[in-house]
Design an enzyme around this catalytic site. Structure first.
Site, short mmCIF file in Angstrom:
data_model
loop_
_atom_site.label_atom_id
_atom_site.label_comp_id
_atom_site.label_asym_id
_atom_site.label_seq_id
_atom_site.Cartn_x
_atom_site.Cartn_y
_atom_site.Cartn_z
CB CYS A 114 41.77 14.76 -39.10
SG CYS A 114 42.20 16.48 -39.35
NE ARG A 158 47.94 16.13 -46.02
CZ ARG A 158 47.80 16.46 -47.32
NH1 ARG A 158 48.30 15.66 -48.25
NH2 ARG A 158 47.17 17.55 -47.67
CD GLU A 206 47.47 23.24 -42.34
OE1 GLU A 206 47.83 23.54 -41.19
OE2 GLU A 206 47.68 22.14 -42.85
N PRO A 207 49.68 26.43 -41.16
CG PRO A 207 50.08 27.72 -39.23
CD PRO A 207 49.07 27.49 -40.33
N GLY A 247 28.30 34.02 -26.61
CA GLY A 247 28.02 32.74 -27.26
C GLY A 247 29.07 31.73 -26.81
CD GLU A 292 32.81 24.14 -35.59
OE1 GLU A 292 33.58 24.12 -36.55
OE2 GLU A 292 31.75 23.47 -35.55
CB THR A 293 32.08 30.79 -34.77
OG1 THR A 293 31.59 30.06 -35.90
CG2 THR A 293 32.80 32.04 -35.26
#
EC number: 1.2.1.70
Length: 420
Positions: free
Chosen positions: A50, A52, A112-113, A187, A190-191
């Site tokens: 998404c 590259r 990020e892995p 809730g 998204e978080t």
């Protein structure tokens, strides 16, 4: 063969352009085959995510434009569409770029892995399509080794730099193993979903999701083997929670001091770790005054995130040093490949001379000559044959005064006892 890496990423192109040149997994094999057939590429791999789309090729020098042209034609794009956002990296710059990408140094989230797994998938697709050869095969294997070294030798991916990840990491610091804990999420946005994913990945024992919309809570909880409750039922279940993470759009607090005190009594004062990510806050600040409560708000987590980001940035500098060294190691291997045809030709010539000398020795043995005499003559003849042409060439070079060539010959034959 020349190495070439080119493409676009989140830094150079908006999503409106990136989405035009993606390659789906089902189309990758045919795209790779078409690329090899169309252009001067001898080897190729395509990395498409998404953030590259990048092509890594081994090509005939001078064919770079044809390969880039193929990308435009494949996606039916005008060349000017990518003119300002397409980057190209030849040879050692291509190697350096791939190593940086695999190590998370070129990602939207530093360190990020996930990108390494995506690169491994790109390699597998190219391998399956038959477009990975000697050079790219070696490059990708070297890339996997370097990415592992970066993650082992630096702290590039150990410090969380998202609020959700930071919250879960703090929970691990307090409880250690999360397998015996119950997490209570308030809730379903998204978080909270991202937090649920991190908790699940870290082996949380049980998960409860409370939300005003019960159906939405159920959809989230069911993904992670949890169960859903309405907001009104929070007091009934709060005592089950070891971890409470809340992020709603409520204008008033969801959890008050009294409800938390009752839960602590039921828990016999076993501690509760609470994170209030919401703004306005979901948890009354006075809750943090209670003994056995560890309450963090979004500002506290931002401090953790910023500190961890600084830690990653320091680790990134170490990673760049590792990558610079490893780029040179790989390019040494690439340059050594130029000698392979020469080595093969020399060995082929030497093998022919060996066969001739050996056949002559066998004939003499068959005629009844003394074996020791035959072996001595074999060694003498083979030495003379192997050194005849080099000796003639060296005399010629000496006569021409070519001192550099003579010094090179000393290196080739590794003669250390030469005296001028």
């Amino acid at each position: 063969m020349q190495l070439l890496a080119f493409g676009v990423n989140h830094k150079t192109a908006p999503v409106a352009i990136r989405e035009q040149i993606t390659f789906t997994p089902e189309h990758l094999p045919s795209a790779l085959t078409e690329l090899i057939g169309y252009s001067g590429a001898k080897e190729a791999a395509i990395l498409s995510t998404c953030n590259r789309t990048e092509l890594y090729c081994g090509c005939i020098p001078g064919q770079q434009e044809a390969i880039i042209d193929w990308l435009h034609q494949y996606h039916h794009m005008q060349p000017k569409t990518l003119e300002t956002c397409l980057y190209t990296h030849p040879d050692h710059l291509a190697v350096r770029h791939l190593l940086r990408v695999a190590s998370g140094l070129d990602s939207m989230v530093l360190g990020e892995p996930q990108i390494l797994g995506q690169i491994k998938a790109a390699y597998s697709y190219a391998l399956e399509a038959g477009t990975i050869g000697r050079v790219l095969g070696r490059l990708f294997q070297h890339t996997f080794y370097v990415a592992k070294q970066v993650r082992t030798d630096t702290a590039i991916s150990t410090s969380p730099i998202s609020v959700a990840f930071a919250a879960v990491s703090l929970g691990k610091q307090i409880f250690g193993d999360l397998g015996s804990t119950t997490a209570f999420l308030i809730g379903a946005g998204e978080t909270i979903e991202l937090t649920a994913r991190h908790l699940f990945a870290n082996g949380v024992g049980h998960l409860i999701v409370a939300n005003r919309n019960l159906e939405k809570a159920y959809q989230l909880a069911s993904q992670f083997n949890g169960y859903a409750i309405p907001l009104a039922d929070i007091p009934k279940h709060l005592a089950e929670a070891d971890i409470v993470i809340s992020s709603t759009g409520s204008q008033l607090p969801i959890l008050g001091k009294g409800a938390v005190e009752r839960a602590l009594r039921i828990r016999k004062h076993r501690p509760i770790f609470m994170v209030d990510i919401a703004v306005p806050r979901d948890i009354e600040p006075e809750v943090g005054e209670l003994q056995d409560i560890y309450l963090y708000n979004v500002d506290d987590l931002q401090e953790v995130v910023q500190e961890n980001l600084r830690s990653r940035q320091a680790a990134a500098l170490q990673a760049e040093e590792i990558i610079d060294t490893q780029v040179e190691h790989f390019m040494e291997w690439v340059r050594a490949q130029d000698a392979v045809p020469v080595i093969c030709a020399v060995r082929e010539e030497a093998d022919q001379l060996r066969q001739e000398a050996l056949e002559k020795a066998r004939r003499r043995l068959a005629q009844g000559h003394d074996p020791n005499e035959v072996l001595t003559m074999l060694a003498h003849n083979l030495t003379n044959k192997l050194l005849h042409v080099p000796s003639r060439q060296l005399r010629s070079l000496g006569a021409a005064g070519d001192e550099l060539a003579l010094q090179t010959a000393l290196k080739i034959f590794d003669v250390n006892h030469f005296k001028a």
